[in-house]
Design a protein around this motif. Structure first.
Motif, PDB file in Angstrom:
ATOM      1  N   LEU A  28       0.820  -1.207   0.000  1.00 45.71           N
ATOM      2  CA  LEU A  28       0.000   0.000   0.000  1.00 45.71           C
ATOM      3  C   LEU A  28       0.858   1.262   0.000  1.00 45.71           C
ATOM      4  CD1 LEU A  28      -2.808  -0.998   2.523  1.00 45.71           C
ATOM      5  CD2 LEU A  28      -2.839  -1.121   0.024  1.00 45.71           C
ATOM      6  N   SER A  29       0.585   2.150  -0.941  1.00 46.66           N
ATOM      7  CA  SER A  29       1.349   3.393  -1.028  1.00 46.66           C
ATOM      8  C   SER A  29       1.089   4.291   0.172  1.00 46.66           C
ATOM      9  CB  SER A  29       0.988   4.136  -2.320  1.00 46.66           C
ATOM     10  OG  SER A  29      -0.395   4.469  -2.347  1.00 46.66           O
ATOM     11  N   THR A  30      -0.096   4.193   0.768  1.00 46.88           N
ATOM     12  CA  THR A  30      -0.421   5.045   1.915  1.00 46.88           C
ATOM     13  C   THR A  30       0.462   4.741   3.119  1.00 46.88           C
ATOM     14  OG1 THR A  30      -2.170   3.451   2.423  1.00 46.88           O
ATOM     15  CG2 THR A  30      -2.829   5.495   1.335  1.00 46.88           C
ATOM     16  N   LEU A  31       1.029   3.542   3.164  1.00 45.83           N
ATOM     17  CA  LEU A  31       1.863   3.154   4.303  1.00 45.83           C
ATOM     18  C   LEU A  31       3.354   3.224   3.991  1.00 45.83           C
ATOM     19  CD1 LEU A  31      -0.164   0.083   5.666  1.00 45.83           C
ATOM     20  CD2 LEU A  31      -0.366   2.508   6.280  1.00 45.83           C
ATOM     21  N   ALA A  32       3.695   3.768   2.832  1.00 47.28           N
ATOM     22  CA  ALA A  32       5.106   3.835   2.427  1.00 47.28           C
ATOM     23  C   ALA A  32       5.869   4.897   3.210  1.00 47.28           C
ATOM     24  CB  ALA A  32       5.207   4.118   0.931  1.00 47.28           C
ATOM     25  N   VAL A  33       5.164   5.905   3.719  1.00 52.93           N
ATOM     26  CA  VAL A  33       5.785   6.992   4.483  1.00 52.93           C
ATOM     27  C   VAL A  33       5.194   7.000   5.881  1.00 52.93           C
ATOM     28  CG1 VAL A  33       6.103   9.485   4.646  1.00 52.93           C
ATOM     29  CG2 VAL A  33       6.143   8.365   2.401  1.00 52.93           C
ATOM     30  N   LYS A  34       6.055   7.076   6.885  1.00 54.82           N
ATOM     31  CA  LYS A  34       5.567   7.117   8.258  1.00 54.82           C
ATOM     32  C   LYS A  34       4.887   8.472   8.506  1.00 54.82           C
ATOM     33  CE  LYS A  34       7.957   5.105  11.451  1.00 54.82           C
ATOM     34  NZ  LYS A  34       8.949   4.768  12.510  1.00 54.82           N
ATOM     35  N   PRO A  35       3.628   8.469   8.922  1.00 54.56           N
ATOM     36  CA  PRO A  35       2.920   9.741   9.093  1.00 54.56           C
ATOM     37  C   PRO A  35       3.363  10.498  10.344  1.00 54.56           C
ATOM     38  CG  PRO A  35       1.544   7.923   9.813  1.00 54.56           C
ATOM     39  CD  PRO A  35       2.780   7.308   9.227  1.00 54.56           C
ATOM     40  N   GLU A  36       3.202  11.802  10.278  1.00 55.31           N
ATOM     41  CA  GLU A  36       3.402  12.648  11.446  1.00 55.31           C
ATOM     42  C   GLU A  36       2.064  13.121  12.021  1.00 55.31           C
ATOM     43  OE1 GLU A  36       6.029  15.851  10.477  1.00 55.31           O
ATOM     44  OE2 GLU A  36       7.541  14.518   9.608  1.00 55.31           O
ATOM     45  N   ARG A  37       1.007  12.899  11.241  1.00 54.53           N
ATOM     46  CA  ARG A  37      -0.339  13.222  11.689  1.00 54.53           C
ATOM     47  C   ARG A  37      -1.270  12.089  11.277  1.00 54.53           C
ATOM     48  NH1 ARG A  37      -3.988  18.359   9.639  1.00 54.53           N
ATOM     49  NH2 ARG A  37      -3.405  17.446   7.640  1.00 54.53           N
ATOM     50  N   LEU A  38      -2.009  11.537  12.259  1.00 57.32           N
ATOM     51  CA  LEU A  38      -2.948  10.451  12.018  1.00 57.32           C
ATOM     52  C   LEU A  38      -4.347  10.944  12.342  1.00 57.32           C
ATOM     53  CD1 LEU A  38      -1.175   7.309  13.510  1.00 57.32           C
ATOM     54  CD2 LEU A  38      -2.161   7.433  11.224  1.00 57.32           C
ATOM     55  N   VAL A  39      -5.265  10.779  11.402  1.00 57.40           N
ATOM     56  CA  VAL A  39      -6.666  11.122  11.629  1.00 57.40           C
ATOM     57  C   VAL A  39      -7.461   9.822  11.545  1.00 57.40           C
ATOM     58  CG1 VAL A  39      -8.621  12.525  10.907  1.00 57.40           C
ATOM     59  CG2 VAL A  39      -6.274  13.362  10.550  1.00 57.40           C
ATOM     60  N   LEU A  40      -8.097   9.447  12.647  1.00 56.96           N
ATOM     61  CA  LEU A  40      -8.798   8.167  12.752  1.00 56.96           C
ATOM     62  C   LEU A  40     -10.294   8.409  12.667  1.00 56.96           C
ATOM     63  CD1 LEU A  40      -6.676   6.618  15.654  1.00 56.96           C
ATOM     64  CD2 LEU A  40      -6.216   6.611  13.192  1.00 56.96           C
ATOM     65  N   VAL A  41     -10.949   7.722  11.715  1.00 58.46           N
ATOM     66  CA  VAL A  41     -12.344   7.991  11.391  1.00 58.46           C
ATOM     67  C   VAL A  41     -13.178   6.716  11.540  1.00 58.46           C
ATOM     68  CG1 VAL A  41     -13.952   8.816   9.629  1.00 58.46           C
ATOM     69  CG2 VAL A  41     -11.636   9.774   9.748  1.00 58.46           C
ATOM     70  N   GLY A  42     -14.239   6.801  12.318  1.00 60.38           N
ATOM     71  CA  GLY A  42     -15.143   5.676  12.472  1.00 60.38           C
ATOM     72  C   GLY A  42     -16.243   6.010  13.449  1.00 60.38           C
ATOM     73  N   THR A  43     -17.204   5.118  13.564  1.00 63.26           N
ATOM     74  CA  THR A  43     -18.296   5.318  14.505  1.00 63.26           C
ATOM     75  C   THR A  43     -18.704   3.970  15.090  1.00 63.26           C
ATOM     76  OG1 THR A  43     -20.462   6.372  14.787  1.00 63.26           O
ATOM     77  CG2 THR A  43     -20.146   5.104  12.777  1.00 63.26           C
ATOM     78  N   GLY A  44     -19.290   3.979  16.281  1.00 58.73           N
ATOM     79  CA  GLY A  44     -19.719   2.739  16.915  1.00 58.73           C
ATOM     80  C   GLY A  44     -18.537   1.835  17.217  1.00 58.73           C
ATOM     81  N   SER A  45     -18.683   0.548  16.909  1.00 59.96           N
ATOM     82  CA  SER A  45     -17.610  -0.421  17.164  1.00 59.96           C
ATOM     83  C   SER A  45     -16.333  -0.058  16.426  1.00 59.96           C
ATOM     84  CB  SER A  45     -18.055  -1.832  16.744  1.00 59.96           C
ATOM     85  OG  SER A  45     -19.025  -2.341  17.625  1.00 59.96           O
ATOM     86  N   SER A  46     -16.466   0.552  15.259  1.00 59.65           N
ATOM     87  CA  SER A  46     -15.276   0.928  14.488  1.00 59.65           C
ATOM     88  C   SER A  46     -14.477   2.009  15.205  1.00 59.65           C
ATOM     89  CB  SER A  46     -15.683   1.412  13.096  1.00 59.65           C
ATOM     90  OG  SER A  46     -16.299   0.372  12.366  1.00 59.65           O
ATOM     91  N   MET A  47     -15.167   3.015  15.758  1.00 63.20           N
ATOM     92  CA  MET A  47     -14.456   4.030  16.530  1.00 63.20           C
ATOM     93  C   MET A  47     -13.834   3.420  17.779  1.00 63.20           C
ATOM     94  SD  MET A  47     -13.220   6.959  17.132  1.00 63.20           S
ATOM     95  CE  MET A  47     -13.902   8.237  16.075  1.00 63.20           C
TER      96      MET A  47
END
Length: 347
Positions: A28-47
């Motif tokens: 996955l290209s999204t995981l090729a660079v270590k992030p400095e900002r993480l935004v976690l999105v979900g609701t209910g059990s997912s959150m």
């Protein structure tokens, strides 16, 4: 399929999951660079799963972590930043309306976006985000059991990948089989000892705030018993005052310090009437421990995956004690009436 059968699938599923999705993560290209900002999105059990895994994600990356319910993300999405950003969304069904729209917006704004989902034919899988498909099969019952634990472990696998430290799962299936069986007995003991409480409060700290929230959600969804989940510190600052001598407080303790806090609360609270039990994942025993031998793994935060076992069983047994032969959502059609899911087309 009954909820208890889904629960029994968890040891084998969880032990194999990190390997099953490892190749996906490496591509996955999204995981090729270590992030400095993480935004976690979900609701209910997912959150709740995101909260349970957030500590591991933060430790692995050093990133600034923020949480956004999907509606909050749609209302106020993250601003562009020079800091490498990664948006991670979770939806076991992939059909949560607001989550799908939030992921579409994230992709359109150009943020690297990773979506963890259990159905590759769902709308979430068609948003343009990088997709991690959890190989969990169907879970037709409303309250998530294997869907939740698989979501947590998938997020922990993402954290391990970003941190360059693969998860070690050798021998895990056998250990989880034991823990699951013992969790069943512990849940039956809680019910036979304390009956059906008038109120159940669950509390944990750090990643186990997510565990406490999910445990309370599971019990409420399945049994209809008033239930709430809190950070232990928040519970100690007032929420335990809402209990009675028919209430049950359940504490999740990860380490010795947390076990000592749980024991202190137990002594003080049970003297006043309310009952208390500890899901103790540490090596520091308390007089209130449920009799469960938990797996020993190098990463202490991995226990956020299976800490739900006794609460899943407890919800199931309480529901049956209330006359529900096949426990499920106590209001099975409410979610449809509230339009929280995008329903698949039936031909």
């Amino acid at each position: 399929m009954k909820i208890d059968l889904y629960m029994h699938e968890q040891p084998k599923l969880l032990a194999s999951l990190p390997t099953a999705i490892g190749d996906i993560l490496s591509r996955l290209s999204t995981l090729a660079v270590k992030p400095e900002r993480l935004v976690l999105v979900g609701t209910g059990s997912s959150m709740n799963a995101l909260i349970a895994a957030a500590t591991a994600l933060e430790q692995a990356t050093g990133a600034l972590v923020t949480f956004k319910e999907p509606e909050a993300f749609l209302h106020l999405p993250p601003r562009p930043s020079a800091a490498p950003t990664l948006v991670i969304a979770v939806s076991q069904s992939g059909r949560s309306t607001s989550t799908v729209e939030a992921v579409r917006l994230s992709v359109s704004l150009g943020f690297p976006t990773l979506a963890i989902v259990g159905d590759d034919g769902s709308p979430l899988a068609e948003t343009g985000a990088d997709i991690v498909l959890m190989p969990i099969g169907e879970e037709l019952a409303g309250p998530k059991t294997k869907g939740y634990t698989a979501s947590v472990l998938s997020l922990l696998a993402v954290a391990s990948h970003l941190g360059g430290k693969p998860l070690e799962t050798s021998g895990l299936e056998a250990a989880l089989d034991i823990a699951l069986a013992q969790s069943d007995k512990a849940a039956q003991w809680l019910l036979s000892t304390y009956g059906i409480p008038d109120y159940i409060q669950v509390a944990g700290q750090h990643g186990h705030v997510g565990s406490a929230l999910e445990a309370s959600l599971k019990i409420a969804e399945i049994t209809g018993v008033p239930t709430a989940g809190f950070d232990i510190e928040e519970a100690l600052h007032g929420h335990v005052y809402g209990t009675t001598d028919r209430s049950l407080v359940l504490i999740i303790a990860r380490d010795a310090a947390e076990a000592k806090v749980a024991a202190n609360l137990g002594r003080a609270l049970t003297a006043l009437g309310p009952r208390l039990a500890v899901c103790n994942l540490s090596d520091e025993p308390t007089p209130y421990d449920l009799a469960i031998d938990w797996p020993a793994v190098p990463e202490s935060w991995a226990d956020a995956t299976w800490a739900l076992f006794p609460f899943q069983w407890y919800a199931w047994h309480v529901a049956r004690a209330k006359g529900m032969e096949q426990p499920g959502m106590i209001y099975p059609n409410l979610g449809k009436q509230l339009n929280v899911k995008i329903r698949p087309v039936v031909v």
